[in-house]
Design an enzyme around this catalytic site. Structure first.
Site, short mmCIF file in Angstrom:
data_model
loop_
_atom_site.label_atom_id
_atom_site.label_comp_id
_atom_site.label_asym_id
_atom_site.label_seq_id
_atom_site.Cartn_x
_atom_site.Cartn_y
_atom_site.Cartn_z
N ARG A 43 0.86 -1.19 0.00
CA ARG A 43 0.00 0.00 0.00
C ARG A 43 0.89 1.23 0.00
O ARG A 43 1.57 1.52 0.98
CB ARG A 43 -0.89 -0.03 1.25
CG ARG A 43 -1.94 1.05 1.33
CD ARG A 43 -2.87 0.71 2.49
NE ARG A 43 -3.94 1.69 2.63
CZ ARG A 43 -4.02 2.56 3.64
NH1 ARG A 43 -3.11 2.60 4.58
NH2 ARG A 43 -5.03 3.40 3.71
N SER A 112 -12.88 -4.29 -1.31
CA SER A 112 -13.40 -3.85 -0.01
C SER A 112 -14.92 -3.74 -0.09
O SER A 112 -15.44 -3.24 -1.08
CB SER A 112 -12.82 -2.48 0.37
OG SER A 112 -11.43 -2.56 0.49
N LYS A 141 -7.31 4.84 8.54
CA LYS A 141 -8.12 5.41 7.46
C LYS A 141 -9.12 6.40 8.06
O LYS A 141 -10.00 6.00 8.82
CB LYS A 141 -8.87 4.30 6.70
CG LYS A 141 -8.01 3.57 5.70
CD LYS A 141 -8.83 2.71 4.78
CE LYS A 141 -9.13 3.41 3.49
NZ LYS A 141 -9.78 2.56 2.49
#
Length: 215
Positions: A43, A112, A141
């Protein structure tokens, strides 16, 4: 690469925010793999494309040595160009069906999902597994809404593909996910934010295995 459900037991997501001064992303990923991480997602939100591709190639080769699947978060073009094992996309990224068309039938596609409807749609569009969360409050997040555990269970019941939980998961709260139907967990700081990454990964893997096997 064919995805085995067991590969999703302990899914590590990289985050260079946690890197100590004397560490590289490569060195911390290797520690997680030595500790028993079963899946690796790279990521990167702010890396230049050339540096991203170079790093991705190195970490893919490292994961291959440990026979652990390696996917790229969000960036479908980079995943295709450096031949990653697959890609993971969120709800605000490219639609799953378009991603599947771009990566082909043999690559791993993770999506997701936050609702049963999103989960079913992702499965219909070719997803191989789902990441559902945030199942606990998380700092990684800012826009992550919590997904109630009842919804997590309903998603697992509503699809035929493997489901992993993500968001705020720690060694301490992992047992709370028992009986939800998930086949594993995805974590960032529970691995990469720990002083001894290898030992933390070993412990987390043992706790997760116990949680998954407990009906």
């Amino acid at each position: 690469m064919k995805l085995d459900k067991k590969d999703l037991l302990l899914y590590a997501v990289t985050d260079r925010h946690w890197l100590a001064k004397d560490e590289t992303l490569y060195s911390v990923v290797e520690k997680a793999l030595k500790g028993g991480a079963t899946f690796m997602q790279l990521r990167e939100k702010n890396l230049e494309e050339e540096a991203f591709i170079e790093e991705a190639r190195e970490i893919k080769a490292l994961c291959a040595r440990y026979t652990v699947p390696f996917v790229i978060n969000d960036n479908v073009d980079i995943a295709v160009s450096m031949d990653a094992d697959g890609v993971h996309v969120g709800q605000s990224d490219m639609e799953a069906g378009d991603v599947r068309a771009k990566i082909g039938p043999d690559k791993i596609l993770g999506v997701s999902a936050h609702t049963v409807e999103q989960a079913k749609l992702a499965e219909a569009q070719g997803a191989d597994y789902l990441g559902v969360g945030a199942v606990f409050p998380t700092g990684s997040k800012d826009d992550a809404d919590e997904v109630p555990h009842d919804t997590l269970r309903a998603i697992c019941d509503g699809v035929n593909i493997p489901v992993i939980a993500i968001g705020g998961i720690t060694e301490e709260n992992t047992p709370e996910l028992s009986g939800s139907g998930i086949c594993g967990i995805a974590v960032i700081s529970a691995i990469f934010g720990q002083k001894d990454i290898e030992k933390a990964t070993m412990r987390l893997r043992a706790v997760t295995k116990e949680m998954v096997e407990k009906k």
